[in-house]
Design an enzyme around this catalytic site. Structure first.
Site, PDB file in Angstrom:
ATOM      1  N   ARG A  27      37.471  45.815  45.416  1.00 53.14           N
ATOM      2  CA  ARG A  27      38.807  45.925  45.474  1.00 53.14           C
ATOM      3  C   ARG A  27      39.489  47.075  45.884  1.00 53.14           C
ATOM      4  NH1 ARG A  27      40.808  43.632  39.511  1.00 53.14           N
ATOM      5  NH2 ARG A  27      40.120  41.494  39.818  1.00 53.14           N
ATOM      6  N   GLU A  39      32.569  38.103  47.357  1.00 43.41           N
ATOM      7  CA  GLU A  39      32.879  36.682  46.862  1.00 43.41           C
ATOM      8  C   GLU A  39      31.832  35.844  46.899  1.00 43.41           C
ATOM      9  OE1 GLU A  39      35.798  35.452  46.150  1.00 43.41           O
ATOM     10  OE2 GLU A  39      37.050  37.347  46.412  1.00 43.41           O
TER      11      GLU A  39
END
Ligand code: SF4
Length: 304
Positions: A27, A39
């Protein structure tokens, strides 16, 4: 100054995220490579488990080019323990494509790459490219379905409406790329299958809050259907587990005899009934580029 309900919804959410959001390495970056690795690792693996794997992976393969050079065996060795090994090879293939051509900068551009579906393309577009688009996974579907569609348990076919409506939500927000991250955390901490509406920062704007608090919503036993897995008759685990065992066995025992595999991966192995089943799993792993057969022995794939 007039504040639209959607504006205040996003600012409420981001205010909550500032104090309650999880700090995670992927992040803190707009590097599409790092975001994609996270991901792919997070597909079917919990955040707490992914953290260690992610750091080790980044030390070995810090960018597209380094990963593009990796052989199947190197990828499989680094992916060991994460499960669904095909994902690591797919990630390497994407890295090769980006290294050879160029890194996409739009959602449609990401979608062209084999192995990147609608959710991942949207995640890359919003987190790396700062495009206003919403990656809808099961968590975001649940929260936004409640907030924007007033549906307690949205289904896959609600995704398009959720995506359309969420663009409004992101429109006026300066840090709109943090909205999906904030929603992930809200889904994990507060807006779970059985939500804690009384503690929710959005309860005043949420059309479902009162109903949940009053106990007027029936919580289905299985709101989300699990993907069907192949399970061999008489076996206690899905094939995926046995394939993982085969891979570990081959990794730890280079040139292991194929005939020894069955008994090592399954205590109830019976050479008459189960040989064909084990052979089929090995054949599939060979076809997937994970292992290779050399006459009667197996080893990690040296290929590519
Ligand atoms: S009020 Fe309840 S249903 Fe609405 S977003 Fe918050 S936790 Fe979810």
């Amino acid at each position: 100054m007039y504040t639209s309900p959607k504006t205040s919804l996003s600012s409420q959410l981001l205010r909550w995220y500032e104090t309650h959001g999880r700090t995670l390495p992927w992040r803190e970056t707009r590097d599409a490579y790092r975001i994609l690795v996270s991901e792919v690792m997070l597909q079917q693996t919990q955040v707490s488990r992914v953290l260690g794997f992610y750091d080790r992976w980044m030390e070995t393969f810090p960018n597209w080019n380094e990963l593009a050079k990796a052989t199947n065996a190197e990828v499989i060795t680094m992916w060991a323990g994460l499960g669904y090994n095909r994902r690591g090879l797919m990630l390497r293939d994407i890295a090769r494509s980006v290294a050879k051509n160029s890194e996409p900068t739009t959602e449609d551009g990401w979608r062209i790459l084999k192995g990147i579906g609608p959710y991942t393309a949207a995640a890359l577009a919003v987190f790396a490219n700062h495009k206003r688009t919403m990656p809808v996974d099961t968590n975001i579907r649940r929260v936004l379905g409640r907030l924007l569609l007033a549906k307690p348990f949205s289904q896959l076919d609600d995704d398009e409406r959720i995506r359309r409506k969420s663009i409004d939500l992101m429109k006026s927000s300066r840090k709109f790329w943090e909205i999906p991250q904030a929603l992930f955390d809200l889904a994990t901490i507060v807006c779970k299958k059985t939500p804690s509406c009384a503690e929710c920062p959005l309860r005043k704007q949420c059309p479902m809050a009162e109903k949940f608090i009053a106990g007027r919503v029936r919580i289905p036993k299985a709101a989300i259907k699990k993907a069907k897995e192949t399970i061999q008759v008489g076996k206690s685990h899905p094939d995926r587990i046995y394939r993982g065992r085969i891979l570990r066995l081959v990794r730890e025992n280079p040139r292991i005899k194929e005939s020894a595999v069955g008994g090592r991966i399954d205590p109830s192995y019976n050479s008459v009934n189960d040989a064909q089943w084990v052979r089929a799993m090995i054949d599939r792993m060979i076809a997937d580029g994970m292992i290779e057969r050399d006459r009667s022995t197996l080893h990690l794939s040296k290929g590519q």
